[in-house]
Design an enzyme around this catalytic site. Structure first.
Site, PDB file in Angstrom:
ATOM      1  N   SER A 244       5.302 -31.720  42.455  1.00 42.68           N
ATOM      2  CA  SER A 244       6.506 -31.054  41.972  1.00 42.68           C
ATOM      3  C   SER A 244       6.142 -30.177  40.782  1.00 42.68           C
ATOM      4  CB  SER A 244       7.552 -32.089  41.549  1.00 42.68           C
ATOM      5  OG  SER A 244       7.161 -32.658  40.314  1.00 42.68           O
ATOM      6  N   LYS A 245       7.140 -29.494  40.275  1.00 41.38           N
ATOM      7  CA  LYS A 245       6.951 -28.578  39.135  1.00 41.38           C
ATOM      8  C   LYS A 245       6.238 -29.249  37.969  1.00 41.38           C
ATOM      9  CE  LYS A 245       8.430 -24.356  39.185  1.00 41.38           C
ATOM     10  NZ  LYS A 245       9.272 -23.448  39.740  1.00 41.38           N
ATOM     11  N   ARG A 246       6.470 -30.571  37.812  1.00 45.64           N
ATOM     12  CA  ARG A 246       5.832 -31.312  36.710  1.00 45.64           C
ATOM     13  C   ARG A 246       4.312 -31.167  36.742  1.00 45.64           C
ATOM     14  NH1 ARG A 246       5.394 -36.289  37.337  1.00 45.64           N
ATOM     15  NH2 ARG A 246       6.266 -36.328  39.419  1.00 45.64           N
ATOM     16  N   GLY A 248       2.674 -28.578  37.516  1.00 47.80           N
ATOM     17  CA  GLY A 248       2.218 -27.202  37.296  1.00 47.80           C
ATOM     18  C   GLY A 248       2.730 -26.325  38.416  1.00 47.80           C
TER      19      GLY A 248
END
Ligand code: GLU
Length: 473
Positions: A244-246, A248
């Site tokens: 996920s976006k977490r 990167g």
């Protein structure tokens, strides 16, 4: 041409995620492998979250990756009348029914189920409505949804990736197929479209496995032949959690901006869940197509390893010619705000490409050779200066006049190499102690192309100026 038809069916509610790109790639590889047709269908039924801009980003991302489609893009939103006709056919056949429960009634049932510690499930048996109540609400013109009457039977399929999977109809909901506004929900829309588009293989992420029994029940109820299902393993971040976006960058476009080459990204994504059989990691496109099978797709999730992607990108970069890299490097220089003027970038790119991992990195290196203000002394550069102490500036002071004696006309890689070797011999200095300080002076770091090539690329006057600055620093 084989009768095989596959599809990629993204919802244009966001950018093209690397997981979506991997799904598109596997569909494309499979179609290419069997000589089938790859259909692109944009599932834009979520009117609030779908935008034309997202659709464009998805098309651009696929085009950048070289994933070409044979048919489409089709837009699911245009097939509402067919979705409704399918729902009505099921209704007429007694395989679906109108449900007049209000949102408040459903909420109350949900609350009751959760108070009793169970999960809420809607079936005719669990939520019966007396016939006279149905008649009353119908006569009052109350809104209704159409629900699928889930049969009490086994629903099983042989997944091309996961093997035999079996569900019982009695464990599933009488799920909604048509909302009260007449729009189809995902499971009906996707089955209706896949039947109409004669899709033979549904290849998608395994987050859809729980939808598959509902979809199979719909195929059966609509009297259609089942496609083969192949559910692709999840992509995880380095910490083992769903990517996920977490973690990167997760958008394909981010990797383009970071200077990843499309061929490298494609190769890297192909290995997210597929193994070509041997140990090799660099698999050219033609090989990938020739060897791709659904049987060779693994069940277990794969980890998105950015370091490996950059390594792979470096391999692709070094195989490309300076001419092929010119346009991507110029694009990155533009992003960095560097104006190369009339400088011929080809020899610079040629000298640097073997050590670069991304086009961005390559462009930064090019920029540092063109523009002194881009020089940054990195950790390794600082460590060398500390380690050499006084000897750092001393060495540069010996090299400076020797290089200064070379005229601009004579200045080339061979000439400066001979001059620096002579400096080393005359002063009984190790060659490294002559070369490394110059490397740090010219690049800020300790890793670069050979120092004589570097001096040639940076040019006589600019090289001398940088050495002078390093002596005085
Ligand atoms: N539109 C769905 C999604 O983006 C894909 C559905 C499918 O492949 O069946 O998740």
């Amino acid at each position: 041409m084989s009768a095989t038809r596959v599809r990629f069916a993204p919802s244009p509610t966001g950018y093209l995620h690397v997981g979506g790109a991997r799904t598109a790639l596997f569909n494309w590889l499979y179609a290419k492998h069997v000589g089938g047709t790859f259909v692109l269908r944009i599932e834009d039924t979520d009117k609030e979250r779908s935008t034309d801009a997202h659709t464009q980003v998805i098309l651009d991302g696929m085009t950048w990756l070289g994933i070409t489609w044979d048919e489409g893009p089709f837009f699911q939103g245009e097939y509402g009348p067919r979705h409704r006709a399918d729902a009505e056919a099921l209704l007429a056949a007694g395989k679906a029914y109108k449900d007049y429960h209000t949102a408040a009634e459903l909420d109350a049932a949900r609350a009751k189920a959760s108070a009793a510690g169970g999960a809420f499930r809607f079936t005719r048996a669990l939520m019966p409505m007396p016939a006279e109540e149905i008649t009353r609400r119908e006569a009052a013109g109350d809104p209704f949804v159409i629900r699928f009457a889930m049969p009490d039977e086994e629903i099983a399929w042989d997944d091309a990736v996961h093997g035999h999977i079996s569900w019982q109809g009695r464990d599933l909901d009488d799920f909604i197929i048509l909302r009260s506004d007449g729009s189809a929900i995902y499971n009906l829309a996707v089955v209706s479209d896949d039947i109409a588009m004669k899709i033979t293989h549904v290849i998608r992420g395994d987050d859809h496995i729980s939808n598959t029994p509902k979809q199979i029940a719909l195929y059966r109820a609509l009297g259609a032949e089942l496609p083969i299902f192949a559910h692709l393993p999840m992509i995880l971040g380095a910490d083992g959690k769903k990517l996920s976006k977490r973690h990167g960058a997760t958008a394909v476009g981010d990797y383009q901006d970071m200077g990843i080459m499309p061929a490298a990204m494609r190769n890297f994504l192909a290995l997210m869940g597929w193994s070509p059989g041997g140990d090799e990691e660099i698999v050219p496109e033609a090989e990938m197509i020739a060897r791709f099978t659904l049987e060779a797709v693994q069940k277990k999730a794969s980890v998105f390893d950015t370091t490996k992607l950059e390594w792979m990108n470096g391999q692709y970069l070094s195989q490309l010619s300076a001419e092929e890299l010119l346009a991507p490097v110029e694009r990155q220089l533009g992003i960095l705000g560097v104006d190369a003027g009339t400088r011929d970038l080809l020899p610079i790119i040629d000298a640097l490409k073997a050590r670069a991992r991304t086009v961005t990195h390559l462009a930064e290196q090019v920029a540092s050779r063109l523009d002194r203000s881009r020089l940054v002394r990195d950790d390794k550069g600082n460590a060398l200066v500390t380690k050499m102490g006084e000897r750092f500036a001393q060495s540069l002071r010996l090299s400076y006049p020797a290089l200064e004696a070379v005229s601009a006309a004579e200045w080339n890689a061979e000439k400066v190499d001979a001059v620096l070797r002579a400096v080393g011999e005359a002063n009984t200095l190790k060659l490294g102690d002559v070369m490394q300080p110059i490397r740090v002076a010219l690049t800020g770091g300790t890793v670069s192309e050979p120092v004589n090539d570097l001096l040639a690329v940076v040019g006589r006057d600019e090289s001398l100026a940088r050495i002078d600055l390093a002596i005085k620093a």
